[in-house]
Design a protein around this motif. Structure first.
Motif, PDB file in Angstrom:
ATOM      1  N   ASP A 137      12.007  -0.325 -13.812  1.00 33.17           N
ATOM      2  CA  ASP A 137      11.093   0.441 -14.671  1.00 33.17           C
ATOM      3  C   ASP A 137      11.095   1.904 -14.241  1.00 33.17           C
ATOM      4  O   ASP A 137      11.204   2.810 -15.053  1.00 33.17           O
ATOM      5  N   SER A 141      13.104   3.908 -16.920  1.00 30.32           N
ATOM      6  CA  SER A 141      12.180   4.265 -18.001  1.00 30.32           C
ATOM      7  C   SER A 141      11.081   5.245 -17.595  1.00 30.32           C
ATOM      8  O   SER A 141      10.185   5.503 -18.378  1.00 30.32           O
ATOM      9  N   GLN A 151      14.201   0.255 -22.301  1.00 26.76           N
ATOM     10  CA  GLN A 151      12.801   0.413 -22.673  1.00 26.76           C
ATOM     11  C   GLN A 151      12.414  -0.470 -23.869  1.00 26.76           C
ATOM     12  O   GLN A 151      11.334  -1.045 -23.894  1.00 26.76           O
ATOM     13  N   ARG A 154      12.167  -3.983 -22.546  1.00 24.73           N
ATOM     14  CA  ARG A 154      11.058  -4.099 -21.602  1.00 24.73           C
ATOM     15  C   ARG A 154       9.712  -4.171 -22.315  1.00 24.73           C
ATOM     16  O   ARG A 154       8.789  -4.858 -21.878  1.00 24.73           O
TER      17      ARG A 154
ATOM     18  N   GLU B   2       3.678  -5.087 -20.413  1.00 24.97           N
ATOM     19  CA  GLU B   2       3.898  -3.644 -20.465  1.00 24.97           C
ATOM     20  C   GLU B   2       3.153  -2.994 -19.306  1.00 24.97           C
ATOM     21  O   GLU B   2       1.962  -3.214 -19.124  1.00 24.97           O
ATOM     22  N   THR B   3       3.839  -2.234 -18.524  1.00 25.38           N
ATOM     23  CA  THR B   3       3.179  -1.605 -17.388  1.00 25.38           C
ATOM     24  C   THR B   3       2.510  -0.319 -17.850  1.00 25.38           C
ATOM     25  O   THR B   3       2.868   0.250 -18.869  1.00 25.38           O
ATOM     26  N   THR B   6       4.997   2.563 -18.096  1.00 24.65           N
ATOM     27  CA  THR B   6       5.871   2.662 -19.258  1.00 24.65           C
ATOM     28  C   THR B   6       5.179   3.389 -20.397  1.00 24.65           C
ATOM     29  O   THR B   6       5.744   4.267 -21.023  1.00 24.65           O
TER      30      THR B   6
END
Lengths: 376, 289
Positions: A137, A141, A151, A154, B2-3, B6
């Motif tokens: 990540d 991203s 992305q 993810r 979803e972090t 992000t």
């Protein structure tokens, strides 16, 4: 080592007989399920639909350069620790098409591929692989430039983590501070319990999406004894790992060893096959190839995983930078344990041990790190 | 899941895909030397603006053949065109040389860190270069001459293999005729009517008129040449933080994602190609780093 505990709140119990319900709930929400299965005598991550596709009753035996699956009496679903491949292939595929182009007079037009909108649920991600996911990540991203295909993939991910109650033979996540219990980056984290012929899962939601899913499942409140038993298993796993890397000091110590003769000793065994880079969950290097079809009217750019163990990897006109195996092994290990820290503020090694297991000559990164940095 | 991270970077996500190339038309081709040529590029539409920092590079794509990093070598004040000088050394550059006026080339960039234009203000400037290493420095020379009053003495030291291998002859003649730029040329092997210096370019450093305590040196050439250049500059008393060098490594993406250009803890594509010597002196001399 700090004591591993489960949170006081929100933790529930899912009985083994209701596990299919978890998979169904995810499928019903539109997720494609990916989980561990047995193929070619190894654990691989593949598309699954039903609970009996999981490696029921199998346990993996990992040693440097050795991997075996053994059947046990206990019908655990997640008795095997990690798969031979890592999960990165679903987010950062081994090969992918970046774009296509078509001739247009003297020029050409570039066509971007359709975005990947598949919703994927990863079932059985271990904490080391969660750490690897967080690393990708960060690299792919969260920098100045974004890997768009990563992305996209993810964004639609649902992660069901599984805490490790049995360390694999080559694991060292406890010393890398990435496990054996998942602490973040998951939607649900399961601890599989198999005690006195009772088989159930302690379920810990880690996100809103995770909580919402739990609400759809036939779960119950855990007994205090069940929580205690699970915590005991997790702590046993943490202390059961025999391999360690001094993750706090290794970067500094190893950085001073660039010219150490021990790199030569490793290179005498290393085949430069690149297996370690293929199984590593944090390796992200890629190569691209441009090509046309026979008519020359259509061109495309293909991207695939590359390995710093190839001579071509560092080629510039006139020759490659790293021609010796010594320099290539050193680049790989120093990148993981030294340079990664400076580049991304984190270690490039999560302690999964795959590079040890799948090295055909059994080179053990923890042992080589020790040889290089610990004075006799 | 979803972090947070992000979603935090959703602005970056709205950027166009950095791996997509933009086709530009070859407006003019200049044959520089036997194996060296310059391509002057313009867009097919009228939307022409190519801002860049002297020292930066673009990824250039030949349709169906491949992509290579090439430094930008035009005048940064002339933003309506892009100029790239390339030597034919591999598959892609060989194919590039076969292109004709009107053909298209794919471009991504500009990428990387350029020469220290601000830090160089009020300083003497030493430009030390060999062979095609003059190409990444030419934008810098244009830049300096456009703002001539902001800089002290400017010394250009340039070495070529033979007099026939001297790049940008017209520019050099123009610059030589100026009174505000000192230029010294040298060749490894004299041929024909050459009456100038013979020898390696680094030997010119000791006799050049610049103030070592108040200068910025910009060096671009083969690594071995840059190694000796640094030594000669140090001998003159130039501090390591006043020396800048431009590095070259294999690049597949140009944006820090493919891993290929790593030089120790740095990525040449984003931490370079221009480095302050003080930042990489520990790794610059290591073999097979």
């Amino acid at each position: 080592m700090t004591e591993i505990t489960l949170p006081d709140k929100d933790v529930v119990v899912l009985e083994r007989k209701n596990f299919q319900g978890l998979l169904d709930a995810l499928s019903d929400s539109g997720y494609e399920l990916l989980g561990p299965i047995v193929r070619d005598s190894a654990i691989v991550y593949e598309r699954i639909h039903a609970v009996d596709e999981l490696p029921v009753g199998w346990v993996d035996v990992c040693e440097p350069g050795k991997y075996r699956l053994v059947k046990e009496k206990k019908k655990t679903l997640f008795g095997c620790t990690i798969g031979s491949q890592s999960w990165r292939r679903f987010l950062h595929p081994p090969t992918s098409k970046l774009w296509e182009a078509t001739r247009d007079g003297n020029g050409f037009k570039v066509i971007q591929p359709e975005p990947d909108q598949v919703k994927r649920a990863l079932i059985g991600v271990r904490s080391c692989d969660l750490a690897a996911l967080a690393i990708h990540d960060k690299i792919l991203s969260q920098g100045q430039y974004i890997d768009h295909s990563y992305q996209e993939r993810r964004r639609n991910l649902f992660v069901v983590a599984v805490n490790c109650v049995r360390p694999g033979g080559t694991c060292f996540c406890a010393s890398m501070k990435t496990g054996p219990k998942a602490t973040s980056g998951f939607d649900l984290a399961l601890t599989e319990m198999y005690v006195s012929n009772r088989h159930y899962f302690i379920v810990e939601p880690g996100s809103k999406a995770g909580k919402k899913l739990v609400d759809k499942l036939p779960v119950r409140q855990p007994k205090e004894s069940e929580i205690k038993a699970a915590q005991k298993e997790l702590n046993k796993a943490a202390s059961g790992m025999t391999r360690t890397i001094d993750s706090e000091h290794i970067g500094k110590l190893l950085n001073e060893k660039f010219d150490d003769p021990h790199w030569e000793a490793i290179a005498e065994r290393c085949l430069a096959c690149g297996n370690c880079t293929m199984v590593c969950p944090t390796c992200f290097c890629t190569n691209v190839e441009d090509s046309t079809d026979l008519t020359g009217q259509h061109a495309q750019r293909q991207r695939w995983w590359d390995s710093c163990f190839t001579v071509d990897y560092s080629y510039i006109h006139g020759g490659s930078i790293r021609t010796s195996v010594t320099s290539r092994y050193r680049q790989w290990m120093m990148h993981k344990l030294v340079y990664w820290q400076e580049q991304f503020g984190m270690s490039g090694c999560v302690g999964c041990g795959r590079c040890i297991t799948w090295c055909p000559v059994g080179i053990d990164i923890t042992e080589e790190a020790r040889q290089l940095t610990v004075k006799e | 899941m979803e972090t947070q991270q992000t979603s935090k970077h959703s602005d970056a996500a709205k950027q166009p895909d950095p791996m997509l190339v933009r086709p530009l038309q070859i407006h003019r081709i200049i044959k520089e030397l036997g194996d060296t040529f310059s391509l002057i590029l313009q867009p097919q539409d009228d939307d022409a603006d190519f801002p860049f920092q002297p020292g930066q590079f673009n990824m250039l794509y030949v349709y169906g053949v491949g992509e290579v990093p090439i430094s930008i070598s035009g005048d940064p004040a002339r933003r309506e065109t892009l100029v790239h000088t390339t030597r034919e050394v591999g598959t892609v550059t060989r194919a590039m040389r076969k292109l004709k006026v009107g053909d298209s080339l794919g471009v991504r960039g500009p990428y990387g860190k350029g020469w220290p234009v601000d830090k160089a203000e009020n300083q003497d400037i030493v430009l030390l270069t060999g062979g095609i290493g003059l190409a990444p420095l030419r934008p810098m020379i244009h830049y300096l001459l456009t703002r001539r009053e902001k800089y002290g003495r400017i010394v250009l030291l340039y070495g070529a293999r033979t007099p026939e291998d001297i790049l940008y002859r017209k520019d050099l003649e123009k610059w030589r005729s100026r009174f505000d730029l000192e230029m010294h040329l040298t060749v490894d092997h004299a041929t024909g009517a050459w009456r100038g210096n013979v020898g390696v370019v680094t030997s010119l450093v000791s006799r050049s008129p610049f103030d070592p305590q108040n200068c910025i040196a910009m060096v671009c050439g083969p690594e071995i040449m840059m190694r000796f250049a640094v030594m000669e500059l140090q001998k003159r008393g130039v501090a390591d933080d006043r020396i800048y060098i431009s590095m070259e490594r294999n690049m597949k993406c140009g944006i820090g994602l493919c891993g290929h250009c790593q030089l120790g803890p740095t990525f040449v594509c984003k931490d370079g190609p221009v480095y302050c010597y003080v930042d990489i002196k520990d790794i610059f001399t290591k073999r097979e780093m």
